[in-house]
Each structure stands twice: as C-alpha cells, then as structure tokens.
Design an enzyme around this catalytic site. Structure first.
Site, PDB file in Angstrom:
ATOM      1  N   ASP A  93      33.850-102.328   1.292  1.00  0.00           N
ATOM      2  CA  ASP A  93      35.082-101.657   0.876  1.00  0.00           C
ATOM      3  C   ASP A  93      35.379-100.420   1.710  1.00  0.00           C
ATOM      4  OD1 ASP A  93      35.382-103.498  -1.145  1.00  0.00           O
ATOM      5  OD2 ASP A  93      34.230-102.321  -2.575  1.00  0.00           O
ATOM      6  N   ASP A 148      37.253-111.682  -1.614  1.00  0.00           N
ATOM      7  CA  ASP A 148      36.801-110.725  -2.608  1.00  0.00           C
ATOM      8  C   ASP A 148      37.214-111.134  -4.016  1.00  0.00           C
ATOM      9  OD1 ASP A 148      35.300-108.528  -3.066  1.00  0.00           O
ATOM     10  OD2 ASP A 148      36.877-107.063  -2.712  1.00  0.00           O
TER      11      ASP A 148
END
Length: 450
Positions: free
Chosen positions: A264, A218
C-alpha cells in the site's frame, strides 16, 4: 508478496489463537496514535523516495540504475502476485509455520541490511569528517570470456558504505533475535523507500495499468477469500509496518498491533514518484501533480482507516488509494489542458527531461534559429542553393554572420533559417570544371568533395 491491506489490531496484531481473542479492546487514544503513526510512516518513504528517484534517474552509477516497469510488466504483475500469495498460503497450510518463518527471516535479514544501508548512506555521509580515509571498491561478477563476457553484478561502494552496512547489521541482528516491532519498521521503511526510489514506471499509462490490475487483485483477495489476511497473520517478516494500539498502557512491550502492508506504500508511491518526474519534465518550476497525488494518497489512506474502523473488517487499501491517486491528478490535468502531455510516452522510463530539438550544425555558416532551434544539419541541404532564395515565413532573426541579408529557409527540409551567405560557401565547395576534364572525372570529384 506484500500484504496490501490495513487491519485493526485485534484481527491482525498477533498470531491466531485463544489468547488473541482475550485481549481488551484498544482505547480511542491508542487507536488514534497507532493509525496516525502508520499514516506518517507511510508518507515518509513516499516523499523522500520520490525525491531520490529524480537523482536516481540521472545517475550514471550502474549500481544505482533504476528498474523500469513496462506496460507488459504491469499487466503481468497482478497475476504473479496472486500466484505468490496463493503459494505462500498453501505453504503455511501444508508445512510447519515455524520453519517457513525461520527461512524467510534469514532471507529478509540479508535484504533488510542491504536496504537499510542504502537508505541511510546519503544521510550518514554528512557526519563523516573531511579527512576520513575513504577508499573505493567494486564488486564485479561476469559470465563468459572475451567478446561474449557479460556482466551479472557490478556494484560500486566505498568505506563509508561499509560503515553504514555495519550499523545496519546491528539492526538486523536485533530483528533476527527479538522480532521487535521497531526493528521491523526500520526494515519496512527501508524496503519502501528503496522500492519507490528504484522502481520506475516508464509512463503514466503503465502506472494506470499497474494500479488498475492491483486494484482488482487487492479487492478479490481481501473480500473474496481469507487468503491475504491468513498470510498476513502468519508471515513473520518485515513486509508490513506495525504500530501498537496499547503503547500507552504497555510501552515498548505492547503487542496489540495495527498494521499496513508495504504494497500500500510502494505501489502508489512509484506512481507518485513518476508524477514528480513528470512535473520536472514540464520545466514549469512547479510540482502540481506531485503534491496533488500526495494529498490524494493521504485522503485515500485516511478513508481506508475510517471505513475499516466503521465496519470492523480488514480493508483492501488499494480500493480507496487507486481511484484517489489516479483521479485527482487526472482532474488537474483536465483543468490545465495537459492530459495529452501526461499520457505521452515521451516522458521516458526514468522521467528524464523531454528531448530537445537538435542544435545547429557544426558548420560555422549555419546559425540556429533563436525561435525554433531546428536548423537542419544535413549537408544535403547545401546542395539546393537556387531554392534557398525564398523569403523566410517564420521571421527568424538574422544570423550574426549574414550581414544585412535576411535568413531564408531550406526548401528541402523547410526548417530553420539559412543565410544567403551559404550560397558563397556552396559555390566555393563545388569543384570547378578543369580544362580537358571528362564528365566522369567531374562527377567523381564532386562525390569526393561531398
């Protein structure tokens, strides 16, 4: 792959172009409403998906069996995700964005209908009357024949599921024709809940490997390149939750969106669901680790939004979620002295209860120890009768059929109480020496008795 970063509306709410730059900035009230709604929408699939993952782990229905993620899968996942993300980026650069999104829309149209149908099915079952004509169906695809036949698809459903499928199809057509943000969110919530429910980590160590790898993934793709943000703005599919920041001004036709990628939600969510199953496996009637990780997720997501608002730049949410979701429960485990239990592989892939010691043997003379529950079950222990006469060092209760005689342990396995009454059982089971019988015949008779 899912776009795992939260963005402000002006950067990611619309397709790139001059029109997006001309938008007026969102009001503080609109931003607060948008970000608060995103947080709430993120918490719902995690909470209910974790609860449903517990029943899913105990389900014997082959159509509802969870997919288990091993440590090897967790280590490979960031590499596969990076290749997928880079592939999508190159596709959008080389081919027409319109045709790619048309193909992806049809793909997610089918997946979204199935996911939404599976999500609403338990809730819709409460609204059906008792006399509803419900019939069972099975969709079965096999490969090969005879003994080599192998099941490829084995899905069981009923009439109620078909009704849920029809209702979900209405939402699917709405999304396909209008691409409305509400329809997008319905599909996104369904994907998230199904992911948390059906994707199971086999232990906490695997969860740490997965979250740690995606933490690096990420950070690299958000801060190191513009690949993730570009794909997120170009990808018209329900892989993110969106909420308009100008809802108060434009109503349902608002178009200045804040967004949160499903990655997420699902990635931390399957770890939180694992901790809930770990709580249940401890049999302490508390959900300490689940609630701790749930609060940690809220803290991490709130911190992501705060940092994004301060720096006015897209943030990799896992940069804040991973340390929170792993660190908070680990601190609790350290305080309670349960770190060994937390990282033990005995939890199992589905978070089932830890295996209990075997019960007593089927022999009525063998009574289990009420303290240790570990009486030996092997008949070979019965072949050491003279060694049984050893005082029991465990102070086990006297078996019900042993009279006033104290139980004694088996000297071979050293586990569980054995009553002296077993001596009479052993003596009665040993073949008596018959007149004229040879040694070989006695040995053969003894083997048959055993």
């Amino acid at each position: 792959m899912e776009e795992p970063a939260a963005h402000n509306g002006s950067a990611a709410g619309a397709a790139p172009g001059a029109g997006a730059a001309a938008r007026p900035p969102a009001t503080p009230e609109g931003m607060a409403l948008a970000y608060g709604s995103l947080v709430l929408m993120a918490l719902l699939p995690i909470f209910f998906g974790a609860l449903r993952s517990v029943s899913c782990a105990k389900s014997k229905n082959s159509s509802e069996m969870p997919e288990t993620i091993t440590s090897r899968d967790a280590a490979r996942f960031p590499i596969v995700a990076s290749c997928t993300l880079l592939g999508l980026y190159l596709f959008f650069k080389i081919f027409s964005q319109e045709y790619i999104n048309l193909l992806l829309s049809m793909y997610f149209f089918v997946l979204g209908i199935l996911a939404l149908s599976h999500t609403i099915s338990p809730m819709m079952n409460r609204f059906f009357p008792a006399n509803f004509p419900n019939k069972q169906y099975q969709l079965l695809f096999t490969q090969g024949s005879g003994e080599s036949k192998e099941e490829i698809v084995n899905y069981e459903f009923d009439t109620k599921d078909l009704v849920c499928l029809a209702l979900s199809s209405v939402v699917g057509v709405w999304y396909l024709l209008r691409k409305h943000w509400i329809a997008n969110n319905l599909f996104g919530l369904a994907f998230s809940l199904n992911g948390v429910e059906l994707l199971h980590l086999n232990n906490v160590s695997t969860g740490c490997i997965l979250l740690g790898g995606l933490f690096i993934y990420d950070v690299f793709w958000v801060f190191g390149t513009n690949v993730m943000v570009t794909v997120a703005k170009s990808f018209e599919a329900p892989i993110k939750l969106v909420f308009p920041q100008d809802l108060l001004e434009k109503g349902l036709e608002a178009d200045n969106f804040a967004m949160l990628g499903l990655g997420d939600i699902v990635i931390p969510g399957i770890f939180i669901a694992l901790l809930l199953r770990f709580d249940i496996s401890l049999k302490k009637n508390t959900h300490t680790y689940f609630y701790t990780s749930f609060v940690a997720y809220i803290f991490g997501l709130g911190l992501t939004i705060f940092i994004m608002h301060i720096f006015k730049h897209a943030q990799p949410a896992l940069l804040y979620l991973v340390p929170a979701c792993i660190g908070f429960p680990l601190l609790v485990a350290l305080a309670k002295g349960e770190v060994t239990e937390m990282f033990s592989p005995a939890l199992g892939s589905a978070g089932k209860e830890r295996p209990q010691p075997e019960p007593a043997a089927t022999n009525p003379l063998l009574k289990s120890c009420h303290t240790h529950q570990d009486l030996p079950t092997s008949p070979r222990c019965l072949a050491r009768r003279p060694a049984w006469l050893i005082p029991c060092s465990r102070n086990c209760p006297v078996p019900a059929d042993a009279g006033s005689r104290a139980p004694v342990p088996c000297s071979r396995c050293r586990r569980g109480p054995l009553s002296v009454a077993l001596a009479s059982y052993e003596e009665s089971s040993v073949p008596k020496e018959a007149p004229g019988a040879s040694k070989e015949e006695l040995t053969e008779a003894s083997k048959k008795e055993k």
